[in-house]
Scaffold this active site. Sequence first.
Site, PDB file in Angstrom:
ATOM      1  N   ASP A  50       0.727  -1.228  -0.050  1.00  0.00           N
ATOM      2  CA  ASP A  50       0.057   0.105  -0.007  1.00  0.00           C
ATOM      3  C   ASP A  50       0.938   1.220  -0.289  1.00  0.00           C
ATOM      4  O   ASP A  50       0.431   2.409  -0.083  1.00  0.00           O
ATOM      5  CB  ASP A  50      -0.846   0.040   1.224  1.00  0.00           C
ATOM      6  CG  ASP A  50      -0.212  -0.113   2.700  1.00  0.00           C
ATOM      7  OD1 ASP A  50       0.954  -0.088   2.611  1.00  0.00           O
ATOM      8  OD2 ASP A  50      -1.079  -0.476   3.572  1.00  0.00           O
ATOM      9  N   ARG A 279      -4.691   4.580   6.347  1.00  0.00           N
ATOM     10  CA  ARG A 279      -4.937   4.196   4.995  1.00  0.00           C
ATOM     11  C   ARG A 279      -6.078   5.023   4.398  1.00  0.00           C
ATOM     12  O   ARG A 279      -6.898   5.872   4.917  1.00  0.00           O
ATOM     13  CB  ARG A 279      -5.419   2.856   4.653  1.00  0.00           C
ATOM     14  CG  ARG A 279      -3.883   1.890   4.940  1.00  0.00           C
ATOM     15  CD  ARG A 279      -3.347   1.578   3.721  1.00  0.00           C
ATOM     16  NE  ARG A 279      -4.287   0.905   2.849  1.00  0.00           N
ATOM     17  CZ  ARG A 279      -4.907  -0.311   2.658  1.00  0.00           C
ATOM     18  NH1 ARG A 279      -4.144  -1.209   3.404  1.00  0.00           N
ATOM     19  NH2 ARG A 279      -5.792  -0.896   1.924  1.00  0.00           N
ATOM     20  N   TYR A 287       0.248  -3.664  11.731  1.00  0.00           N
ATOM     21  CA  TYR A 287       1.303  -4.622  11.472  1.00  0.00           C
ATOM     22  C   TYR A 287       1.726  -5.218  12.965  1.00  0.00           C
ATOM     23  O   TYR A 287       2.120  -4.218  13.888  1.00  0.00           O
ATOM     24  CB  TYR A 287       2.703  -4.292  11.012  1.00  0.00           C
ATOM     25  CG  TYR A 287       2.511  -3.940   9.465  1.00  0.00           C
ATOM     26  CD1 TYR A 287       3.090  -5.051   8.602  1.00  0.00           C
ATOM     27  CD2 TYR A 287       2.145  -2.585   9.072  1.00  0.00           C
ATOM     28  CE1 TYR A 287       3.120  -4.884   7.178  1.00  0.00           C
ATOM     29  CE2 TYR A 287       2.465  -2.637   7.537  1.00  0.00           C
ATOM     30  CZ  TYR A 287       2.673  -3.610   6.662  1.00  0.00           C
ATOM     31  OH  TYR A 287       2.698  -3.287   5.252  1.00  0.00           O
ATOM     32  N   PRO A 362       8.065  -6.218   4.350  1.00  0.00           N
ATOM     33  CA  PRO A 362       7.424  -5.170   3.690  1.00  0.00           C
ATOM     34  C   PRO A 362       6.953  -3.900   4.461  1.00  0.00           C
ATOM     35  O   PRO A 362       6.685  -2.899   3.989  1.00  0.00           O
ATOM     36  CB  PRO A 362       5.517  -5.874   3.649  1.00  0.00           C
ATOM     37  CG  PRO A 362       5.738  -6.995   4.777  1.00  0.00           C
ATOM     38  CD  PRO A 362       7.070  -7.279   5.033  1.00  0.00           C
TER      39      PRO A 362
HETATM   40  P1  FAD Z   1       3.750 -10.121  -7.210  1.00  0.00           P
HETATM   41  O1  FAD Z   1       3.217  -8.853  -6.640  1.00  0.00           O
HETATM   42  O2  FAD Z   1       4.097 -10.963  -6.594  1.00  0.00           O
HETATM   43  O3  FAD Z   1       3.130 -10.353  -8.524  1.00  0.00           O
HETATM   44  C1  FAD Z   1       3.520 -11.467  -9.437  1.00  0.00           C
HETATM   45  C2  FAD Z   1       2.451 -11.906 -10.359  1.00  0.00           C
HETATM   46  O4  FAD Z   1       3.055 -12.963 -10.947  1.00  0.00           O
HETATM   47  C3  FAD Z   1       1.390 -12.382  -9.612  1.00  0.00           C
HETATM   48  O5  FAD Z   1       0.189 -11.629 -10.324  1.00  0.00           O
HETATM   49  C4  FAD Z   1       1.099 -13.978  -9.824  1.00  0.00           C
HETATM   50  O6  FAD Z   1      -0.244 -14.287  -9.926  1.00  0.00           O
HETATM   51  C5  FAD Z   1       2.058 -13.959 -11.073  1.00  0.00           C
HETATM   52  N1  FAD Z   1       2.626 -15.237 -11.050  1.00  0.00           N
HETATM   53  C6  FAD Z   1       3.523 -15.974 -10.319  1.00  0.00           C
HETATM   54  N2  FAD Z   1       4.076 -17.152 -10.675  1.00  0.00           N
HETATM   55  C7  FAD Z   1       3.430 -17.226 -12.145  1.00  0.00           C
HETATM   56  C8  FAD Z   1       3.515 -18.132 -12.987  1.00  0.00           C
HETATM   57  N3  FAD Z   1       4.331 -19.380 -12.835  1.00  0.00           N
HETATM   58  N4  FAD Z   1       3.002 -18.059 -14.128  1.00  0.00           N
HETATM   59  C9  FAD Z   1       2.449 -16.633 -14.422  1.00  0.00           C
HETATM   60  N5  FAD Z   1       2.126 -16.039 -13.492  1.00  0.00           N
HETATM   61  C10 FAD Z   1       2.716 -16.155 -12.191  1.00  0.00           C
HETATM   62  N6  FAD Z   1       5.495  -3.159  -1.057  1.00  0.00           N
HETATM   63  C11 FAD Z   1       5.484  -1.733  -1.074  1.00  0.00           C
HETATM   64  O7  FAD Z   1       6.236  -1.255  -2.009  1.00  0.00           O
HETATM   65  N7  FAD Z   1       4.931  -0.884  -0.364  1.00  0.00           N
HETATM   66  C12 FAD Z   1       4.041  -1.665   0.781  1.00  0.00           C
HETATM   67  O8  FAD Z   1       3.809  -0.895   1.590  1.00  0.00           O
HETATM   68  C13 FAD Z   1       4.202  -2.953   0.792  1.00  0.00           C
HETATM   69  N8  FAD Z   1       3.358  -3.439   1.768  1.00  0.00           N
HETATM   70  C14 FAD Z   1       3.437  -4.811   1.841  1.00  0.00           C
HETATM   71  C15 FAD Z   1       2.686  -5.518   2.792  1.00  0.00           C
HETATM   72  C16 FAD Z   1       2.260  -6.951   2.860  1.00  0.00           C
HETATM   73  C17 FAD Z   1       1.468  -7.374   3.839  1.00  0.00           C
HETATM   74  C18 FAD Z   1       2.989  -7.796   1.901  1.00  0.00           C
HETATM   75  C19 FAD Z   1       2.765  -9.115   1.848  1.00  0.00           C
HETATM   76  C20 FAD Z   1       3.925  -6.946   0.835  1.00  0.00           C
HETATM   77  C21 FAD Z   1       3.881  -5.591   0.896  1.00  0.00           C
HETATM   78  N9  FAD Z   1       4.787  -4.930   0.058  1.00  0.00           N
HETATM   79  C22 FAD Z   1       4.831  -3.519  -0.132  1.00  0.00           C
HETATM   80  C23 FAD Z   1       5.773  -5.873  -1.208  1.00  0.00           C
HETATM   81  C24 FAD Z   1       4.860  -5.889  -2.512  1.00  0.00           C
HETATM   82  O9  FAD Z   1       3.503  -6.456  -2.336  1.00  0.00           O
HETATM   83  C25 FAD Z   1       5.643  -6.716  -3.304  1.00  0.00           C
HETATM   84  O10 FAD Z   1       6.915  -6.588  -3.268  1.00  0.00           O
HETATM   85  C26 FAD Z   1       4.983  -6.446  -4.664  1.00  0.00           C
HETATM   86  O11 FAD Z   1       3.893  -6.958  -4.898  1.00  0.00           O
HETATM   87  C27 FAD Z   1       6.068  -7.170  -5.838  1.00  0.00           C
HETATM   88  O12 FAD Z   1       5.743  -7.088  -7.115  1.00  0.00           O
HETATM   89  P2  FAD Z   1       5.961  -8.120  -8.160  1.00  0.00           P
HETATM   90  O13 FAD Z   1       5.203  -7.620  -9.198  1.00  0.00           O
HETATM   91  O14 FAD Z   1       7.496  -8.241  -8.375  1.00  0.00           O
HETATM   92  O15 FAD Z   1       5.459  -9.450  -7.646  1.00  0.00           O
END
Ligand code: FAD
Length: 686
Positions: A50, A279, A287, A362
Amino acid sequence: MEAAATSKVDVLIIGAGPAGLMLSLWMAKLGIKTRVVDKRTGKIVSGQADGFQCRTLEIFDSFGIGHKVWHEANHMHEVSFWNPGEDGKIRRHHRGPNTQPNLSRFTEAVLHQGRVESILIDTIRASASPKHPLVEIERSVMPTSLHIDESSVDDEDAYPVEVTLRHLTEEEATPTQRLSNLQDGLYRSNLAEDDTERLLANTAGVGREEKVRAKYVVGCDGAHSWVRKTLGEEYQMKGESTDAIWGVLDIIPITDFPDIRSRCMIHSAEFGAMMIIPRENKLVRVYTQLKQVSTGTGRVDRSQITPDVILETARKILSPYTLDYHYIDWWTAYQIGQRVGDRFSKHNRVFLTGDAVHTHSPKAGQGMNVSMGDTYNLGWKLGLVCKKLLQPHVLDTYELERRQIARQLIAFDHKFSRLFSGRPAKDASDEAGSSMSEFQQAFREAQLFITGVGIHYQPSILTSDSDLKGGLQGTETPSQSHVTSVAESAAHCQPGRRFASQIVLSQADVRPWELQLHMPSNGRFRVVVFGGDISQATQLATVNKLGGWLQANVLSPAKSPRISLAPGPDPRGGSGSSQWMTDEDPSIVDVLLVHSAPRDKIELLQDLHEVFHPFDKKLGWDYGKVFADDHGKAHEHYGVDPDRGAVVALRPDGYIGLVTGLQAEDGWTRLQAWFGGLLRPSPSSS
Ligand code: FAD
């Protein structure tokens, strides 16, 4: 199973989280033939990340969508630190700004990841035009094999990566939720098993499969990345996990805690730590450290973790204040750990981004921001290479630049999360406890990194260190006079850092503008000429001489690159595709002039070289490229002496590539050489 069909695509993006969507946005804007697949049925609807950092908001604004997030999000201006007093009860220890003032025109803002993903998806769709193919997010599709034809990776026209894609049913692609009536993020948490292997095994032999041949494949598939695992042993992530478990609740709280609408870092005497994030829509994210579910051996009994357990812990930490809720939006739990990969790409044909190559806790609001930062960095490079405007070897800088940031992130998170999870020190002699002043100091010192504003890419072909060593690619030895003239020319513009925004006045109509708003993410490089006091005849002559030189030597259609004739940007959501690079107008360099003369002493069309007001026979003159800095504040901010001026070259992502003197012709030649090392000759010159 149906027979596999084979198709070709320039870029195949695997995963449509924040990293995949930011990359898709670049591809859609630059008109690159792209497919995006995600194994899930739909995007996130609540919870998850977020926190939006200042630099991410600047990036969103450069795509014309910053205002959407900014208006909907909650802005976090203040942070409070609460610690146990002598009686063991928590008390407010310190209150201060959450974001150091004047780092950016934005402050940290909070909006849930699902909404952010929606904004990105809408913008990707809206970018389609007759010339720009629609980039669609294909759901319930996952890869089952990836093969790189190593014999053709150096052939830029080849499609060397073959990926088999399997189409899943809705049921197969829908993640299981722990509670039937409430969304959780446990399936994405590092406490959950990865379901990829099970999905692949369960769906083998059923459903449609197809083969895709791609020029480039990008793994944006999150922490359990299938793409990373497929690339082999040397792509494994390295790092460690702690036994600290944290729970997360998104609730509308009912509480007498006085700082519930501020960001709070709370350390209790006995029950662990807690963070509060106020928020949007009255929601608050809580948290809490879950000491009771940490086994100390690294193994966690996940069945012990429920929203009630998290609430109960939060109540103990917050006591004597009360906490309750009627509405809960989302919950999850995670284990603190930090991991990063050594390698971010294979043959510059398959890339890893975001959580697929770095994971951490996070709480400092970094993952989504850094993940989108990865693909913001990669996207323009890939897009311009696909369009044959950029030399393919520029792709080397993706790993160079983003691995550096990932390592800094891991080091920061390691320190920050241990200070946060540690027991508060009872007094100065209590060495086993965390010192709260040390914690506050770490938070303050990390501001430049946390906000993303402090990112400083190391010298490379893209970011000359000419103000330090002078060598464009680290090979040339500069003369002392050159070093001095460059260092003095724009003292606060360091190559490798993002070009900060300042308010300037439009020469044509006096409208005040944030300069960054005239630098949209449209794939173009920029030359910003700081003209200084051009009401002085000699200074005006120098600026116009530079204008002529730029036109003849850098921007001439007979050479590469070509000058931008695109009309001035409409940064607040202008949907006209003319501001984006098109096949008809692949102009790749924009020129802007900022001068410090009194505005009414200058006539735009009569006094200035045409490079600063290019003419188009359909659109007339461009009035959006010259700005007055009447009081010299912008010159002062950028460290430019108005009597001398300066030239700053920017990359398409707004980072400073080269700084050189306005007067020095050897500096102009360096500019030409810098572009020459990056861009490919235009077809008309070859
Ligand atoms: P993801 O968001 O994990 O996206 C990966 C995508 O790939 C997903 O849609 C998934 O379905 C898809 N996928 C996975 N495997 C496959 C496959 N084999 N084939 C096809 N598709 C696949 N970050 C912040 O910057 N600010 C915050 O405040 C923050 N708060 C957070 C709070 C919590 C509780 C959590 C758990 C995380 C938080 N984060 C925060 C971290 C943030 O959510 C992640 O770092 C971010 O989502 C990473 O983005 P991404 O696109 O790399 O991966």
